[in-house]
Design an enzyme around this catalytic site. Structure first.
Site, PDB file in Angstrom:
ATOM      1  N   SER A  60      -4.514  -3.097  -2.805  1.00 36.34           N
ATOM      2  CA  SER A  60      -4.387  -3.419  -1.372  1.00 36.34           C
ATOM      3  C   SER A  60      -2.931  -3.556  -0.947  1.00 36.34           C
ATOM      4  O   SER A  60      -2.155  -4.297  -1.561  1.00 36.34           O
ATOM      5  CB  SER A  60      -5.121  -4.741  -1.117  1.00 36.34           C
ATOM      6  OG  SER A  60      -4.603  -5.395   0.013  1.00 36.34           O
ATOM      7  N   GLY A  61      -2.587  -2.887   0.149  1.00 38.83           N
ATOM      8  CA  GLY A  61      -1.227  -3.039   0.683  1.00 38.83           C
ATOM      9  C   GLY A  61      -0.967  -4.466   1.115  1.00 38.83           C
ATOM     10  O   GLY A  61       0.110  -5.028   0.888  1.00 38.83           O
ATOM     11  N   LEU A  62      -1.982  -5.075   1.731  1.00 39.55           N
ATOM     12  CA  LEU A  62      -1.827  -6.452   2.213  1.00 39.55           C
ATOM     13  C   LEU A  62      -1.562  -7.406   1.052  1.00 39.55           C
ATOM     14  O   LEU A  62      -0.619  -8.203   1.091  1.00 39.55           O
ATOM     15  CB  LEU A  62      -3.104  -6.886   2.961  1.00 39.55           C
ATOM     16  CG  LEU A  62      -3.173  -8.361   3.346  1.00 39.55           C
ATOM     17  CD1 LEU A  62      -2.091  -8.708   4.358  1.00 39.55           C
ATOM     18  CD2 LEU A  62      -4.555  -8.714   3.914  1.00 39.55           C
ATOM     19  N   ASP A  72       2.778  -7.355   5.403  1.00 37.39           N
ATOM     20  CA  ASP A  72       2.115  -6.051   5.243  1.00 37.39           C
ATOM     21  C   ASP A  72       2.681  -5.074   6.277  1.00 37.39           C
ATOM     22  O   ASP A  72       1.962  -4.544   7.116  1.00 37.39           O
ATOM     23  CB  ASP A  72       0.596  -6.250   5.415  1.00 37.39           C
ATOM     24  CG  ASP A  72      -0.195  -4.990   5.086  1.00 37.39           C
ATOM     25  OD1 ASP A  72       0.377  -4.054   4.486  1.00 37.39           O
ATOM     26  OD2 ASP A  72      -1.382  -4.944   5.449  1.00 37.39           O
ATOM     27  N   ASP A  99      -3.929   1.655  -1.785  1.00 32.42           N
ATOM     28  CA  ASP A  99      -3.788   1.648  -0.326  1.00 32.42           C
ATOM     29  C   ASP A  99      -2.346   2.090  -0.058  1.00 32.42           C
ATOM     30  O   ASP A  99      -1.411   1.305  -0.150  1.00 32.42           O
ATOM     31  CB  ASP A  99      -4.041   0.212   0.162  1.00 32.42           C
ATOM     32  CG  ASP A  99      -3.692   0.026   1.626  1.00 32.42           C
ATOM     33  OD1 ASP A  99      -3.358   1.019   2.294  1.00 32.42           O
ATOM     34  OD2 ASP A  99      -3.752  -1.134   2.080  1.00 32.42           O
ATOM     35  N   ASP A 101      -0.913   2.885   2.621  1.00 35.23           N
ATOM     36  CA  ASP A 101      -0.494   2.675   4.007  1.00 35.23           C
ATOM     37  C   ASP A 101      -0.456   4.023   4.738  1.00 35.23           C
ATOM     38  O   ASP A 101      -1.409   4.780   4.685  1.00 35.23           O
ATOM     39  CB  ASP A 101       0.863   1.958   4.058  1.00 35.23           C
ATOM     40  CG  ASP A 101       0.770   0.537   3.508  1.00 35.23           C
ATOM     41  OD1 ASP A 101      -0.363  -0.005   3.475  1.00 35.23           O
ATOM     42  OD2 ASP A 101       1.799  -0.021   3.096  1.00 35.23           O
ATOM     43  N   GLU A 128      -3.457   6.131   5.933  1.00 36.67           N
ATOM     44  CA  GLU A 128      -4.037   5.849   7.247  1.00 36.67           C
ATOM     45  C   GLU A 128      -3.243   6.549   8.340  1.00 36.67           C
ATOM     46  O   GLU A 128      -2.020   6.769   8.189  1.00 36.67           O
ATOM     47  CB  GLU A 128      -4.096   4.333   7.479  1.00 36.67           C
ATOM     48  CG  GLU A 128      -2.751   3.642   7.541  1.00 36.67           C
ATOM     49  CD  GLU A 128      -2.865   2.122   7.363  1.00 36.67           C
ATOM     50  OE1 GLU A 128      -3.400   1.680   6.313  1.00 36.67           O
ATOM     51  OE2 GLU A 128      -2.414   1.384   8.256  1.00 36.67           O
ATOM     52  N   LYS A 134       4.056   0.583   8.997  1.00 31.59           N
ATOM     53  CA  LYS A 134       2.727   0.259   9.510  1.00 31.59           C
ATOM     54  C   LYS A 134       2.610  -1.230   9.841  1.00 31.59           C
ATOM     55  O   LYS A 134       3.475  -2.054   9.467  1.00 31.59           O
ATOM     56  CB  LYS A 134       1.646   0.674   8.496  1.00 31.59           C
ATOM     57  CG  LYS A 134       1.781   0.094   7.093  1.00 31.59           C
ATOM     58  CD  LYS A 134       1.419  -1.348   6.913  1.00 31.59           C
ATOM     59  CE  LYS A 134       0.015  -1.674   7.328  1.00 31.59           C
ATOM     60  NZ  LYS A 134      -0.942  -1.478   6.216  1.00 31.59           N
ATOM     61  N   ASN A 136      -0.536  -4.307   9.768  1.00 23.93           N
ATOM     62  CA  ASN A 136      -1.890  -4.546   9.274  1.00 23.93           C
ATOM     63  C   ASN A 136      -2.902  -4.362  10.408  1.00 23.93           C
ATOM     64  O   ASN A 136      -2.653  -4.734  11.552  1.00 23.93           O
ATOM     65  CB  ASN A 136      -1.990  -5.965   8.689  1.00 23.93           C
ATOM     66  CG  ASN A 136      -3.355  -6.209   8.072  1.00 23.93           C
ATOM     67  OD1 ASN A 136      -4.280  -6.611   8.761  1.00 23.93           O
ATOM     68  ND2 ASN A 136      -3.473  -5.934   6.792  1.00 23.93           N
ATOM     69  N   SER A 137      -4.038  -3.813  10.065  1.00 18.44           N
ATOM     70  CA  SER A 137      -5.047  -3.454  11.076  1.00 18.44           C
ATOM     71  C   SER A 137      -5.567  -4.659  11.856  1.00 18.44           C
ATOM     72  O   SER A 137      -6.125  -4.498  12.950  1.00 18.44           O
ATOM     73  CB  SER A 137      -6.229  -2.769  10.389  1.00 18.44           C
ATOM     74  OG  SER A 137      -5.776  -1.662   9.667  1.00 18.44           O
ATOM     75  N   ARG A 172      -7.843   7.564   6.058  1.00 13.73           N
ATOM     76  CA  ARG A 172      -8.355   6.368   6.751  1.00 13.73           C
ATOM     77  C   ARG A 172      -8.199   6.539   8.250  1.00 13.73           C
ATOM     78  O   ARG A 172      -7.088   6.777   8.751  1.00 13.73           O
ATOM     79  CB  ARG A 172      -7.576   5.163   6.242  1.00 13.73           C
ATOM     80  CG  ARG A 172      -7.757   3.904   7.042  1.00 13.73           C
ATOM     81  CD  ARG A 172      -7.237   2.756   6.208  1.00 13.73           C
ATOM     82  NE  ARG A 172      -6.899   1.583   6.967  1.00 13.73           N
ATOM     83  CZ  ARG A 172      -6.467   0.448   6.404  1.00 13.73           C
ATOM     84  NH1 ARG A 172      -6.317   0.378   5.087  1.00 13.73           N
ATOM     85  NH2 ARG A 172      -6.172  -0.577   7.157  1.00 13.73           N
ATOM     86  N   HIS A 203     -12.449   2.350   9.446  1.00  8.84           N
ATOM     87  CA  HIS A 203     -12.121   0.924   9.470  1.00  8.84           C
ATOM     88  C   HIS A 203     -12.518   0.314  10.812  1.00  8.84           C
ATOM     89  O   HIS A 203     -12.487   0.990  11.849  1.00  8.84           O
ATOM     90  CB  HIS A 203     -10.623   0.730   9.228  1.00  8.84           C
ATOM     91  CG  HIS A 203     -10.285  -0.622   8.675  1.00  8.84           C
ATOM     92  ND1 HIS A 203     -11.222  -1.498   8.196  1.00  8.84           N
ATOM     93  CD2 HIS A 203      -9.081  -1.255   8.512  1.00  8.84           C
ATOM     94  CE1 HIS A 203     -10.629  -2.598   7.764  1.00  8.84           C
ATOM     95  NE2 HIS A 203      -9.317  -2.481   7.947  1.00  8.84           N
TER      96      HIS A 203
HETATM   97  C1  SPV Z   1      -5.414  -3.726   2.764  1.00 12.98           C
HETATM   98  O1  SPV Z   1      -6.121  -4.300   1.953  1.00 12.98           O
HETATM   99  O2  SPV Z   1      -4.180  -3.748   2.729  1.00 12.98           O
HETATM  100  C2  SPV Z   1      -6.019  -2.947   3.829  1.00 12.98           C
HETATM  101  C3  SPV Z   1      -7.314  -3.345   4.326  1.00 12.98           C
HETATM  102  O3  SPV Z   1      -5.410  -2.052   4.318  1.00 12.98           O
HETATM  103  S1  SPV Z   1      -7.045  -4.279   5.705  1.00 12.98           S
HETATM  104  O4  SPV Z   1      -6.183  -5.365   5.391  1.00 12.98           O
HETATM  105  O5  SPV Z   1      -8.369  -4.665   6.091  1.00 12.98           O
HETATM  106  O6  SPV Z   1      -6.448  -3.429   6.720  1.00 12.98           O
HETATM  107 MG    MG Z   2      -3.496  -2.018   3.879  1.00 13.65          MG
END
Ligand code: SPV
Ligand code: MG
Length: 550
Positions: A60-62, A72, A99, A101, A128, A134, A136-137, A172, A203
């Site tokens: 996971s990027g986060l 993130d 991930d 990004d 994505e 980027k 975070n979503s 994504r 997502h």
């Molecule tokens: C992550 O886990 O970094 C993601 C998923 O990209 S989210 O945080 O839901 O965007």
């Molecule tokens: Mg991410």
């Protein structure tokens, strides 16, 4: 490039070839069963995901960035991410979907990223359709999106750069996150699939799965669908199965679990200023050792480090000796032998065989017994006590494999090497050379004599050692050198305790100790023919000055 649901079968290699991580991720993503990827952000969390039984990891990027204390927002460089991923790949055998990004830039950055991921056995990447850097979503609204054509270029560049056919590229779609409608999401998904994406991650940040399930319905399984139900967490997993979702990502839950646990521990310790509350609620230290595979290291050590290097040494050097004027001001162990005290020579010989943690038991002239790199303990009653009492002064050093030597001996290195490598729990070096001069003190009777037959390697066992042996019956002379395994050292400690209980600790010598040990345990004898000496007389000393220990 392969990209549809029938890929799994196409990628089965011959039965005898283990599945690569690339193939493993591909079959997870393409299999008709619902698969799960567990978030991990470092080597340890990757191990924990594997231990729990997950078949794949979401890098996971986060959480990768948060575990570095970063946002993130591409604050961590992509090479920092890559290095962490390498540790995760090393720590497990699981396939990892990174991930990635936005791909850290344009098509060119994606090309290099994919090559490097393949090099490091990272099985896939998800990119994505947003812009670098980027966000975070789940932060803000209406984030800007990439142009469809430009993002398709990133996908094509990634697929053209993979060096393993099974590498997985997931595209994504962030349209629903960025406030666009279902039509836009579907248009983008179709374009990305056509550009070569192996799967589509759709997502959503809604608390219900409605839009995800709607998307899946219209998508009709044209390519595997991957989802991240962080916000619509209450949706029963069965609904994802029915919607023919390919893969569910638990995207951040190991890190969130760790944050809660770490916070709880830190607050409790701050408040209590004591470990009592905490100890039974947290993983034992042994659990850390197990998770990082210390048992494998121990096993490897036994293969690659010679056994001898693990032994400690105890040198009994309490007695004055009788070398005339030479042993008035200092004990005989400190008498000079070619520019070095006798004891220093002995210490060097032990060290050459890997025995480096050495304790010297001092007694007579103890202030003169000073050597660099050895510990000392003192038998201040050396004048009225025997060898066992001296040995007991170093009782704390009888732990694990242990070598015991008299302080006035010199011997060739191979003799100790043989004792350390023979595999016996207790091994004594015994010389079978004809006895010189007066009867020697430490005579030995074994269960069979020395035969000189080099093919006979069955163990010879001690029956008796000591002063009360008729030289005519003796099979040899103990050289004053013995080696104990960890188990043998335990037996030795027990025997010392028994001697103390019987009131003979002060009077017992080492040969008598060995006889006592031999009554309970196998005490193995290794026969040698010379190549050692002890320094009891001035004649011995003269010989010692020409002795070669190599
Ligand atoms: C992550 O886990 O970094 C993601 C998923 O990209 S989210 O945080 O839901 O965007
Ligand atoms: Mg991410």
């Amino acid at each position: 490039m392969l990209g549809t649901l029938d890929i799994a079968a196409a990628n089965q290699g011959p039965a005898d070839r283990p599945q690569t991580r690339f193939a493993a991720l591909r079959s997870l993503i393409t299999s008709p069963q619902l698969s799960f990827l567990m978030e991990a952000h470092n080597g340890l969390s990757a191990k924990i995901a594997q231990e729990a039984g997950f078949a794949g990891i979401w890098g996971s990027g986060l959480t990768l960035s948060a575990s570095m204390g970063l946002r993130d927002s591409n604050e961590a460089s992509w090479t920092q991410v890559l290095e962490t991923l390498e540790l995760m790949a090393d720590a497990t055998s699981l396939p990892i979907l990174l991930d990635g990004d936005t791909g850290y830039g344009n098509f060119n950055n994606v090309r290099r990223l994919v090559k490097k991921l393949c090099d490091r056995k990272v099985a896939g990447v998800c990119i994505e359709d947003k812009l670098f850097p980027k966000t975070n979503s789940f932060i803000g609204e209406a984030q800007p999106m990439a142009e469809i054509d430009e993002f398709c270029g990133r996908i094509k560049a990634g697929k053209d750069s993979q060096t393993d056919d099974d590498f997985v590229l997931v595209a994504r779609v962030e349209a629903l996150i960025c406030g666009h409608d279902m039509g836009e999401a579907l248009r983008r998904a179709a374009a990305y699939h056509a550009a070569g994406a192996d799967a589509i991650l759709i997502h959503s940040k809604q608390s219900s799965a409605a839009e995800i399930l709607k998307f899946a319905q219209v998508w009709e399984n044209r390519a595997p669908l991957v989802i991240v139900p962080t916000k619509y967490y209450a949706t029963p997993t069965e609904q994802f199965r029915q919607a023919r979702i390919s893969t569910v990502i638990w995207a951040n839950h190991l890190l969130r679990g760790a944050i809660s646990a770490m916070r709880e521990v830190a607050r409790t310790l701050k408040r209590e200023e004591s470990l009592v509350e905490i100890e039974h609620r947290i993983a034992p230290v042994d659990d850390i050792f197990r998770l990082v595979g210390n048992d494998e290291l121990e096993e490897a050590e036994s293969r690659y480090i010679p056994r001898k290097s693990l032994a400690r040494g105890i040198i009994l050097a309490a007695s004055q000796g009788a070398l005339g004027a030479l042993t008035v001001a200092k004990p005989k162990c400190m008498v000079d032998v070619r520019g070095q005290p006798l004891l220093q020579r002995l210490v060097s010989t032990l060290a050459a065989s890997g025995v480096r943690n050495i304790t010297v038991v001092r007694g007579y002239g103890k202030e003169t017994v000073k050597l660099v790199g050895v510990q000392t303990v003192d038998n201040d009653r050396h004048a009225e006590t025997g060898e066992l009492y001296s040995l007991n002064c170093a009782a704390a050093a009888i732990e694990g494999p242990t070598v015991i030597a008299y302080g006035d001996i010199l011997f060739r290195k191979y003799i100790l090497d043989n004792l350390l490598e023979c595999g016996a729990d207790i091994a004594l070096a015994v010389d079978v050379s004809p006895l010189k001069g007066e009867a020697r003190r430490d005579l030995v009777i074994a269960d069979r004599p020395y035969t000189g037959d080099i093919l006979d390697d069955s163990p010879v066992l001690l029956k008796q050692a000591g002063t009360d042996i008729n030289p005519g019956e003796a099979h040899g002379e103990w050289m004053g050198l013995a080696a104990f395994s960890a188990r043998g050292a335990g037996w030795l400690r027990d025997e010392i305790a028994r001697a103390r209980a019987e009131g003979v600790l002060e009077s017992c010598d080492l040969p008598r100790l060995f006889t006592r040990l031999a009554a309970r345990h196998p005490v193995q004898i290794l026969y040698f023919t010379g190549h050692w000496m002890d320094v009891d007389t001035l004649v011995d000393l003269a010989a010692a000055r020409t002795f070669s220990g190599a």
